[in-house]
Structures are given as structure tokens and as C-alpha cells.
Design a protein around this motif. Structure first.
Motif, short mmCIF file in Angstrom:
data_model
loop_
_atom_site.label_atom_id
_atom_site.label_comp_id
_atom_site.label_asym_id
_atom_site.label_seq_id
_atom_site.Cartn_x
_atom_site.Cartn_y
_atom_site.Cartn_z
N PRO A 182 0.85 -1.19 0.00
CA PRO A 182 0.00 0.00 0.00
C PRO A 182 0.89 1.25 0.00
N ARG A 183 0.33 2.36 -0.46
CA ARG A 183 1.08 3.62 -0.58
C ARG A 183 1.81 4.00 0.70
N ASP A 184 1.12 3.96 1.83
CA ASP A 184 1.75 4.40 3.08
C ASP A 184 2.98 3.56 3.43
N GLU A 185 2.96 2.29 3.08
CA GLU A 185 4.12 1.44 3.33
C GLU A 185 5.25 1.73 2.35
N LEU A 186 4.91 1.91 1.08
CA LEU A 186 5.93 2.24 0.09
C LEU A 186 6.68 3.51 0.48
N LEU A 187 5.97 4.49 1.02
CA LEU A 187 6.59 5.76 1.37
C LEU A 187 7.52 5.65 2.58
N ARG A 188 7.56 4.50 3.21
CA ARG A 188 8.51 4.26 4.30
C ARG A 188 9.71 3.44 3.84
N LEU A 189 9.72 3.05 2.57
CA LEU A 189 10.78 2.17 2.06
C LEU A 189 11.84 2.94 1.29
N GLU A 190 12.96 2.26 1.11
CA GLU A 190 14.02 2.73 0.23
C GLU A 190 14.08 1.77 -0.95
N LEU A 191 14.70 2.20 -2.02
CA LEU A 191 14.78 1.38 -3.21
C LEU A 191 15.43 0.03 -2.92
N THR A 192 16.40 0.00 -2.00
CA THR A 192 17.07 -1.26 -1.67
C THR A 192 16.14 -2.23 -0.93
N ASP A 193 15.01 -1.76 -0.47
CA ASP A 193 14.04 -2.66 0.16
C ASP A 193 13.26 -3.47 -0.88
N ILE A 194 13.26 -2.99 -2.13
CA ILE A 194 12.51 -3.70 -3.17
C ILE A 194 13.38 -4.18 -4.33
N LEU A 195 14.61 -3.68 -4.42
CA LEU A 195 15.56 -4.12 -5.44
C LEU A 195 16.84 -4.59 -4.76
N ASN A 196 17.57 -5.50 -5.41
CA ASN A 196 18.84 -5.89 -4.82
C ASN A 196 19.86 -4.77 -5.01
N VAL A 197 20.87 -4.77 -4.17
CA VAL A 197 21.85 -3.68 -4.13
C VAL A 197 22.56 -3.52 -5.48
N ALA A 198 22.88 -4.62 -6.15
CA ALA A 198 23.57 -4.54 -7.44
C ALA A 198 22.73 -3.78 -8.46
N GLU A 199 21.43 -3.96 -8.43
CA GLU A 199 20.54 -3.25 -9.36
C GLU A 199 20.50 -1.77 -9.03
N VAL A 200 20.51 -1.43 -7.75
CA VAL A 200 20.51 -0.03 -7.33
C VAL A 200 21.81 0.65 -7.79
N VAL A 201 22.93 -0.05 -7.65
CA VAL A 201 24.22 0.49 -8.11
C VAL A 201 24.19 0.72 -9.61
N ARG A 202 23.64 -0.23 -10.36
CA ARG A 202 23.54 -0.09 -11.81
C ARG A 202 22.70 1.14 -12.18
N LEU A 203 21.60 1.34 -11.47
CA LEU A 203 20.76 2.50 -11.72
C LEU A 203 21.48 3.80 -11.36
N ASP A 204 22.24 3.79 -10.26
CA ASP A 204 23.03 4.97 -9.88
C ASP A 204 24.01 5.33 -10.99
N ASP A 205 24.68 4.33 -11.53
CA ASP A 205 25.63 4.57 -12.62
C ASP A 205 24.92 5.17 -13.83
#
Length: 75
Positions: free
Chosen positions: A42-65
Motif C-alpha cells: 500500500p502507498r503508506d508502506e511504500l513511502l517508508r521504504l528505500e529502493l534497496t528494500d525492493i531491489l537488490n543492491v547490485a541493481e541499485v548500483v547499476r541505476l546509480d551509474d
């Protein structure tokens, strides 16, 4: 200007694809209904999360790059 804001909000809320808006620390600061449905939160829960809570760290690094390249005009 107000027309553009209204058009953006409508596009964001009615998009068939999930859209997340993140801050520079990968915290989710906004999301649309499709993102809620796609991710199963739900929206209220998503707004408490960070991207690393739903994606693996390697994917977040790739997106940062990728976004760093966009910022410097390399893409």
C-alpha cells in the motif's frame, strides 16, 4: 504553469506503469497506484521504504551509474 502541473499529476496518477519518485538517498517519496499494485505494497508502506528494500543492491548500483551518466550528459 498550473496546466502543466495538473497534466503531470494526471499522467503520474493514471500511468499504467508503476512510477516511483525517489530522493537522492533512494527513499521513495511518491508513488502511483500502478506501483502499489505492481509491488504489492500500500502507498503508506511504500513511502517508508528505500529502493534497496525492493531491489537488490547490485541493481541499485547499476541505476546509480545510469543516472550519473545522464547527469553528466554521457548517455
Amino acid at each position: 504553469r498550473q496546466k502543466a502541473i495538473t497534466r503531470y499529476k494526471k499522467l503520474f496518477s493514471q500511468a499504467g506503469q508503476g512510477v516511483l519518485i525517489l530522493d537522492k538517498h533512494h527513499r521513495i517519496v511518491d508513488c502511483n497506484y500502478s506501483a502499489e499494485q505492481m509491488l504489492g505494497y500500500p502507498r503508506d508502506e511504500l513511502l517508508r521504504l528505500e529502493l534497496t528494500d525492493i531491489l537488490n543492491v547490485a541493481e541499485v548500483v547499476r541505476l546509480d551509474d545510469f543516472f550519473s551518466e545522464l547527469d553528466t550528459g554521457l548517455s
